[in-house]
Design a protein around this motif. Structure first.
Motif, short mmCIF file in Angstrom:
data_model
loop_
_atom_site.label_atom_id
_atom_site.label_comp_id
_atom_site.label_asym_id
_atom_site.label_seq_id
_atom_site.Cartn_x
_atom_site.Cartn_y
_atom_site.Cartn_z
N LEU A 229 0.83 -1.21 0.00
CA LEU A 229 0.00 0.00 0.00
C LEU A 229 0.86 1.26 0.00
O LEU A 229 1.89 1.32 0.68
CB LEU A 229 -0.90 0.01 1.24
CG LEU A 229 -1.77 1.26 1.46
CD1 LEU A 229 -2.85 1.38 0.39
CD2 LEU A 229 -2.40 1.23 2.86
N TRP A 260 -1.86 -1.26 -4.00
CA TRP A 260 -2.94 -0.29 -3.92
C TRP A 260 -2.37 1.09 -3.63
O TRP A 260 -1.53 1.26 -2.74
CB TRP A 260 -3.94 -0.67 -2.82
CG TRP A 260 -4.64 -1.97 -3.06
CD1 TRP A 260 -4.78 -2.63 -4.24
CD2 TRP A 260 -5.30 -2.78 -2.08
NE1 TRP A 260 -5.49 -3.79 -4.07
CE2 TRP A 260 -5.82 -3.91 -2.75
CE3 TRP A 260 -5.51 -2.65 -0.71
CZ2 TRP A 260 -6.53 -4.91 -2.09
CZ3 TRP A 260 -6.22 -3.65 -0.04
CH2 TRP A 260 -6.73 -4.76 -0.73
N LYS A 290 -9.52 8.85 -0.23
CA LYS A 290 -10.33 8.12 0.74
C LYS A 290 -10.41 8.93 2.03
O LYS A 290 -9.52 9.72 2.35
CB LYS A 290 -9.71 6.75 1.05
CG LYS A 290 -9.59 5.82 -0.16
CD LYS A 290 -10.94 5.36 -0.66
CE LYS A 290 -10.80 4.40 -1.84
NZ LYS A 290 -12.13 4.00 -2.36
N GLU A 294 -11.68 5.30 5.92
CA GLU A 294 -11.46 4.32 4.84
C GLU A 294 -9.99 3.93 4.74
O GLU A 294 -9.67 2.76 4.49
CB GLU A 294 -11.95 4.90 3.51
CG GLU A 294 -13.46 5.02 3.42
CD GLU A 294 -13.91 5.81 2.21
OE1 GLU A 294 -15.04 5.56 1.72
OE2 GLU A 294 -13.16 6.69 1.74
N THR A 298 -8.29 0.18 5.23
CA THR A 298 -7.39 -0.40 4.23
C THR A 298 -6.10 -0.89 4.87
O THR A 298 -5.56 -1.93 4.48
CB THR A 298 -7.08 0.63 3.13
OG1 THR A 298 -8.30 1.13 2.58
CG2 THR A 298 -6.27 -0.01 2.00
N THR A 302 -3.39 -4.73 4.86
CA THR A 302 -2.13 -4.43 4.18
C THR A 302 -0.98 -5.21 4.81
O THR A 302 -0.88 -5.33 6.03
CB THR A 302 -1.83 -2.91 4.26
OG1 THR A 302 -2.85 -2.20 3.56
CG2 THR A 302 -0.47 -2.59 3.66
#
Length: 408
Positions: A229, A260, A290, A294, A298, A302
């Protein structure tokens, strides 16, 4: 002297990419401070976070540029300026002084100062502290104080990053002649500020993590692939291009990963073209902006966090990168480059890795090491959480801000 009231000056409010400002504000409110927030711009389309709603921060906010309406028609402007003068007895004396063209030139005749005084007439009483985030906002405070607004026992300016790179020393000349106090988020930032010409006291107080990152965490890893991430604005200084190229290398070596990228910015189309060109669209997703909530969710899924920042052609570098501390708080090993102050916010070979900037091969090598060794990821993750709890707890940093800066 005990500080009771603080006025914050920021670029825009609220702002997804600046949760650290909200963290600082709510931390002060928790300690019993009265806080007001003044911004240059509104962010009307943003969804307020839980803390913004809980602490009713929008009710404490004023926009001092967009909300001051000065008529283009000169006659109407004079009429409204006279109404401001007539209806606000306590600002009549400064108004008379500010429209003197011998002192203020054409700006005085434009009556802009009169409209500013009218808008801020309830701010004539001094605050204990004025705290401006970002150097240009410090300059705005200086201008307002020169016309009799926002007097304070102490004025503090916090420099973060772009404000240390995008301006030459001459831009801050008047600011540095004031008796203001300065804070920065890293030793790297302190050095940059000194190079610009600041001679007043500079205190290093990094931006801190809110309680949500320091409470007990729950990991919700369901994806079988390793997930890497990046959370960053899509701008050159973040070096995301080099992260994408590193992913290309490890995919070519047979590793199955997801990469991501959360954030928006000027390079979005360019980065998407690179992803498509390298045939990586099944592995790399640009997820857009985001909310803080959010992003937090996430992090839970990760495995590795990466911020491959660079020094741009103009010399801009990442000053802190609070997302690096957020990831460590979530027990995620971090991979950063040696650009700017990022390496100050982690421990190389203990909570993650520092690699040379603009070097996809070096990034790929460390990613592979983390991908192949789950126990290493766990060890780095636990050490990282201990590190940020000790050094980036917002409550501790707020107490330092009060004792070492506001009340020193």
């Amino acid at each position: 002297m005990i500080t009771k009231s603080v006025a914050f000056f920021v670029d825009s409010f609220p702002k997804y990419s600046e949760p650290f400002i909200v963290n600082q504000i709510v931390g002060l409110i928790d300690l019993g401070f009265e806080v007001k927030i003044f911004s240059r711009k509104h962010n009307r389309n943003i969804i307020p976070t839980e803390d913004i709603l809980k602490y009713e921060l929008l009710d404490k906010h004023k926009c001092y540029i967009e909300d001051i309406h000065i008529p283009d028609n000169k006659l109407e402007r004079i009429k409204q300026a006279f109404c401001i003068y007539r209806n606000n007895p306590k600002i009549r004396k400064p108004i008379i002084e500010l429209i003197n063209p011998l002192k203020h030139g054409r700006r005085g005749l434009s009556l802009r100062h009169v409209f500013q005084l009218g808008y801020f007439s309830d701010c004539m009483d001094p605050f204990d502290v004025i705290h401006a985030h970002y150097g240009p906002n410090g300059k705005e405070v200086l201008k307002l104080q020169k016309i009799g607004l926002f007097n304070a026992r102490k004025t503090v300016v916090t420099f973060h990053g772009y404000d240390l790179h995008d301006y030459e020393s001459k831009f801050y000349e008047d600011l540095f002649k004031s008796n203001y106090t300065y804070t920065v988020n890293s030793q790297y930032s302190k050095t940059k500020l000194e190079q610009l010409g600041a001679t007043s006291k500079i205190t290093i107080i990094p931006m801190g993590l809110s309680d949500v990152y320091l409470k007990d965490i729950e990991i919700s890893k369901t994806e079988k692939k390793i997930t890497i991430l990046t959370v960053a604005r899509l701008v050159p200084v973040k070096g995301i291009e080099y992260g994408i190229r590193a992913i290309k290398i490890i995919i070519g070596q047979g590793y199955e990963v997801n990469y991501w990228i959360i954030g928006e910015g000027e390079l979005k189309n360019e980065l998407q073209k690179l992803i498509n060109k390298e045939d990586l669209d099944h592995h790399i997703l640009l997820l857009g902006a985001k909310t803080e909530e959010e992003v937090y969710e996430t992090y839970k899924s990760t495995d590795i966090f990466m911020l491959p920042g660079i020094s741009t052609n103009g010399g801009v570098q990442e000053a802190q990168g609070l997302v690096i501390q957020e990831a460590q708080a979530m027990e995620i090993p971090v991979l950063v480059t040696d650009a700017g102050g990022m390496k100050e916010g982690m421990i190389d070979n203990e909570t993650g890795y520092v690699v040379p900037q603009k070097n996809p091969e070096a990034i790929a090598n460390k990613l592979v090491r983390l991908i192949e060794d789950e126990s290493l990821r766990e060890r780095f993750g636990k050490k990282g959480r201990d590190f940020v709890k000790e050094n980036y707890d917002n409550r501790r940093l707020i107490k330092r801000l009060v004792s070492e800066v506001y009340e020193s």
